[in-house]
Write a protein that holds these residues in place. Structure first.
Motif, mmCIF file in Angstrom:
data_model
loop_
_atom_site.group_PDB
_atom_site.id
_atom_site.type_symbol
_atom_site.label_atom_id
_atom_site.label_comp_id
_atom_site.label_asym_id
_atom_site.label_seq_id
_atom_site.Cartn_x
_atom_site.Cartn_y
_atom_site.Cartn_z
ATOM 1 N N ALA A 152 0.835 -1.207 0.000
ATOM 2 C CA ALA A 152 0.000 0.000 0.000
ATOM 3 C C ALA A 152 0.870 1.257 0.000
ATOM 4 O O ALA A 152 0.576 2.237 -0.704
ATOM 5 N N GLU A 153 1.951 1.243 0.789
ATOM 6 C CA GLU A 153 2.844 2.404 0.834
ATOM 7 C C GLU A 153 3.620 2.551 -0.479
ATOM 8 O O GLU A 153 3.797 3.671 -0.977
ATOM 9 N N MET A 154 4.084 1.434 -1.037
ATOM 10 C CA MET A 154 4.776 1.497 -2.328
ATOM 11 C C MET A 154 3.835 2.039 -3.401
ATOM 12 O O MET A 154 4.247 2.800 -4.290
ATOM 13 N N ASN A 155 2.570 1.673 -3.316
ATOM 14 C CA ASN A 155 1.583 2.139 -4.286
ATOM 15 C C ASN A 155 1.425 3.660 -4.238
ATOM 16 O O ASN A 155 1.263 4.318 -5.274
ATOM 17 N N LYS A 156 1.497 4.230 -3.032
ATOM 18 C CA LYS A 156 1.385 5.691 -2.897
ATOM 19 C C LYS A 156 2.523 6.395 -3.627
ATOM 20 O O LYS A 156 2.309 7.362 -4.361
ATOM 21 N N THR A 157 3.750 5.903 -3.404
ATOM 22 C CA THR A 157 4.904 6.516 -4.072
ATOM 23 C C THR A 157 4.843 6.272 -5.574
ATOM 24 O O THR A 157 5.217 7.142 -6.372
ATOM 25 N N PHE A 158 4.360 5.095 -5.962
ATOM 26 C CA PHE A 158 4.207 4.755 -7.378
ATOM 27 C C PHE A 158 3.282 5.753 -8.070
ATOM 28 O O PHE A 158 3.526 6.177 -9.208
ATOM 29 N N ASN A 159 2.231 6.160 -7.369
ATOM 30 C CA ASN A 159 1.265 7.103 -7.935
ATOM 31 C C ASN A 159 1.803 8.528 -8.019
ATOM 32 O O ASN A 159 1.168 9.390 -8.639
ATOM 33 N N GLU A 160 2.954 8.768 -7.404
ATOM 34 C CA GLU A 160 3.582 10.086 -7.518
ATOM 35 C C GLU A 160 4.340 10.241 -8.838
ATOM 36 O O GLU A 160 4.851 11.313 -9.138
ATOM 37 N N GLY A 161 4.431 9.168 -9.610
ATOM 38 C CA GLY A 161 5.037 9.255 -10.929
ATOM 39 C C GLY A 161 6.380 8.572 -11.087
ATOM 40 O O GLY A 161 6.925 8.535 -12.196
ATOM 41 N N TYR A 162 6.926 8.019 -10.011
ATOM 42 C CA TYR A 162 8.199 7.307 -10.119
ATOM 43 C C TYR A 162 7.980 5.961 -10.826
ATOM 44 O O TYR A 162 7.034 5.239 -10.513
ATOM 45 N N ARG A 163 8.882 5.633 -11.733
ATOM 46 C CA ARG A 163 8.764 4.366 -12.468
ATOM 47 C C ARG A 163 9.596 3.252 -11.833
ATOM 48 O O ARG A 163 9.416 2.081 -12.163
ATOM 49 N N VAL A 164 10.499 3.626 -10.942
ATOM 50 C CA VAL A 164 11.266 2.652 -10.166
ATOM 51 C C VAL A 164 11.301 3.155 -8.730
ATOM 52 O O VAL A 164 11.601 4.331 -8.490
ATOM 53 N N ILE A 165 11.007 2.277 -7.781
ATOM 54 C CA ILE A 165 10.951 2.678 -6.366
ATOM 55 C C ILE A 165 11.636 1.620 -5.525
ATOM 56 O O ILE A 165 11.401 0.419 -5.690
ATOM 57 N N THR A 166 12.485 2.068 -4.602
ATOM 58 C CA THR A 166 13.086 1.169 -3.627
ATOM 59 C C THR A 166 12.449 1.414 -2.263
ATOM 60 O O THR A 166 11.697 2.381 -2.095
ATOM 61 N N SER A 167 12.746 0.566 -1.299
ATOM 62 C CA SER A 167 12.046 0.641 -0.017
ATOM 63 C C SER A 167 13.021 0.590 1.152
ATOM 64 O O SER A 167 14.241 0.527 0.973
ATOM 65 N N TYR A 168 12.470 0.636 2.357
ATOM 66 C CA TYR A 168 13.244 0.629 3.594
ATOM 67 C C TYR A 168 13.633 -0.808 3.916
ATOM 68 O O TYR A 168 12.769 -1.651 4.181
ATOM 69 N N ARG A 169 14.926 -1.084 3.911
ATOM 70 C CA ARG A 169 15.412 -2.464 4.078
ATOM 71 C C ARG A 169 15.862 -2.705 5.516
ATOM 72 O O ARG A 169 16.902 -2.226 5.945
ATOM 73 N N ASN A 170 15.075 -3.465 6.230
ATOM 74 C CA ASN A 170 15.380 -3.809 7.618
ATOM 75 C C ASN A 170 15.862 -5.262 7.664
ATOM 76 O O ASN A 170 15.943 -5.932 6.651
ATOM 77 N N SER A 171 16.177 -5.741 8.853
ATOM 78 C CA SER A 171 16.728 -7.092 9.002
ATOM 79 C C SER A 171 15.900 -7.913 9.975
ATOM 80 O O SER A 171 15.494 -7.420 11.029
ATOM 81 N N LYS A 172 15.681 -9.186 9.636
ATOM 82 C CA LYS A 172 14.927 -10.053 10.544
ATOM 83 C C LYS A 172 15.838 -10.838 11.482
ATOM 84 O O LYS A 172 15.336 -11.540 12.364
ATOM 85 N N ASN A 173 17.159 -10.721 11.293
ATOM 86 C CA ASN A 173 18.087 -11.398 12.218
ATOM 87 C C ASN A 173 19.246 -10.481 12.605
ATOM 88 O O ASN A 173 20.390 -10.912 12.721
#
Length: 429
Positions: A152-173
């Motif tokens: 849902a959050e990626m979709n918001k940024t996608f609708n701003e016109g960016y054709r490539v989007i990266t995200s916040y990379r956290n760690s599970k270990n």
């Protein structure tokens, strides 16, 4: 001669500082941006997303990822999950099918690597479903887990016109040991202190391995996934930036992935990254320099990518080579042995202290600012701030070996079978 040695090491430090000063400025910009940024407004348009997962012997973890996709706070009819079981010898394909994914198996021992697997799946999708049936494709690794609002959050940024989007990379270990924490802390720093200020300055961000959304038009224009160097992510980033593309960053889309915990695994993985960076610079360096000098595309983004690819490794390797030659000359008796060895040793120690201090500050600031998002006990968060510079120093021998060694893609086994609830429940402050 002693003055020359001291001046040489000081000059190398100044050169390094000058070339990467902009990253210190990035941190200042990030602080201001963190205060000013608010969660994005809801966008009405719901984009159809094809999730692509390249998996090789990932039966232990892929089910948890698919379940975290099914649990998204985004309409299920707008998400399709595609898994390419790439040269698997386990039950990855079966587990993925039972979890509800569309699975295609691939067996090709000549074309090995994630890039080939992605291209294989994209061509399958285009043939069976057509690129145009999806607005964008979300690329994930099998060991990932997604926060429930990720798409849902990626979709918001996608609708701003960016054709490539990266995200916040956290760690599970993150809290397993100093190696997994070293990775985790760097990816947090990369997200908030590289990509956030890049976004704020209207420059291009860069994707980092996993967790990125690409508009389907780009794959149609490129003819699929055409990037097959050892670091296909940075190759894709550089190629798009050279075309004038601005990669966006969605800080509210949180992804968790698994980091290596043994030095052997880490060595092989980062050796591939280092070699891959050399490959990308070899293939795209002239065009990046052209972009810097002649304003082709985004001038500063070209400079940013050029600095990301090469200078730190080369400056370090050159400095080590010169200082080693002083030691060798002293041992062989060509110059005053005791004096040269003493001065060279002191210069190296001073450089080590300076670089350790800078890396510690970077790691500590990132730890404090991302404290509530780091899944570990408080005392480990602090302790791993001190070990972070040591983790980064291990890149030095890796960078040197990568210059001369032939490197091939090798899978990293994933064994941390956590659900997204397991990860979130592990937050301890």
């Amino acid at each position: 001669m002693t003055t020359f040695i001291e001046n040489f090491n000081f000059f190398m430090f100044l050169l390094f500082a000058f070339m990467y000063l902009y990253q210190m400025i990035y941190m200042i910009i990030a602080f201001k941006a963190k205060r000013a940024l608010k969660r994005g407004k809801d966008n009405i348009k719901l984009n159809k997303i094809g999730v692509i997962i390249a998996a090789r012997n990932e039966e232990v973890v892929i089910g948890q990822l698919i379940n975290s996709i099914h649990a998204q706070g985004y309409p299920k009819e707008f998400i399709d999950i595609f898994v390419v079981a790439d040269n698997c010898t386990d039950q990855t394909a079966l587990v993925a099918k039972e979890a509800g994914a569309i699975v295609k198996e691939r067996f090709n021992t000549d074309q090995v690597g994630k890039g080939y697997a992605l291209d294989f799946m994209l061509k399958f999708i285009d043939k069976e479903y057509s690129y145009k049936n999806y607005d964008g494709y979300l690329v994930l690794d099998a060991d990932n887990l997604l926060d429930k609002n990720y798409i849902a959050e990626m979709n918001k940024t996608f609708n701003e016109g960016y054709r490539v989007i990266t995200s916040y990379r956290n760690s599970k270990n993150y809290d397993q040991n100093w190696i997994s924490a070293g990775y985790g802390l760097w990816f947090l720093h990369e997200a908030e202190y590289f990509n956030l200020p890049r976004m704020t300055l209207n420059n291009s961000c860069a994707i980092s391995g996993t967790g990125f959304l690409v508009k389907s038009d780009i794959f149609k224009e490129n003819g699929g996934w055409v990037h097959h160097l050892l670091t296909e992510d940075i190759e894709f980033s550089v190629s798009q930036i050279l075309k004038g593309e601005k990669i966006g960053y969605c800080r509210n889309a949180v992804l968790y992935d698994e980091q290596p915990i043994t030095f052997k695994q880490s060595w092989h993985q980062r050796l591939r990254w280092a070699k891959g960076f050399y490959q990308v610079f070899s293939n795209y360096g002239k065009r990046l320099i052209g972009g810097i000098l002649f304003k082709r595309g985004n001038r500063f983004s070209c400079y940013d990518m050029a600095m990301t690819l090469m200078p730190a490794m080369l400056i370090t390797c050159f400095s080590i080579a010169v200082n080693s030659s002083f030691y060798l000359a002293a041992i062989l008796g060509f110059i005053n042995e005791k004096e040269i060895i003493l001065v060279t040793t002191m210069s190296i120690i001073k450089s080590f202290v300076w670089y350790y201090s800078i890396l510690f500050v970077i790691g500590f600031i990132t730890t404090i600012s991302e404290w509530n998002r780091i899944h570990s006990t408080g005392w480990k968060k602090i302790m791993y701030s001190f070990t972070f510079p040591l983790f980064m120093f291990t890149y030095i021998p890796i960078a040197i070996v990568a210059l001369f060694k032939k490197v091939e893609w090798k899978p990293i086994p994933h064994t941390v079978a956590k659900t997204i609830d397991d990860v979130l429940e592990n937050v301890k402050n």
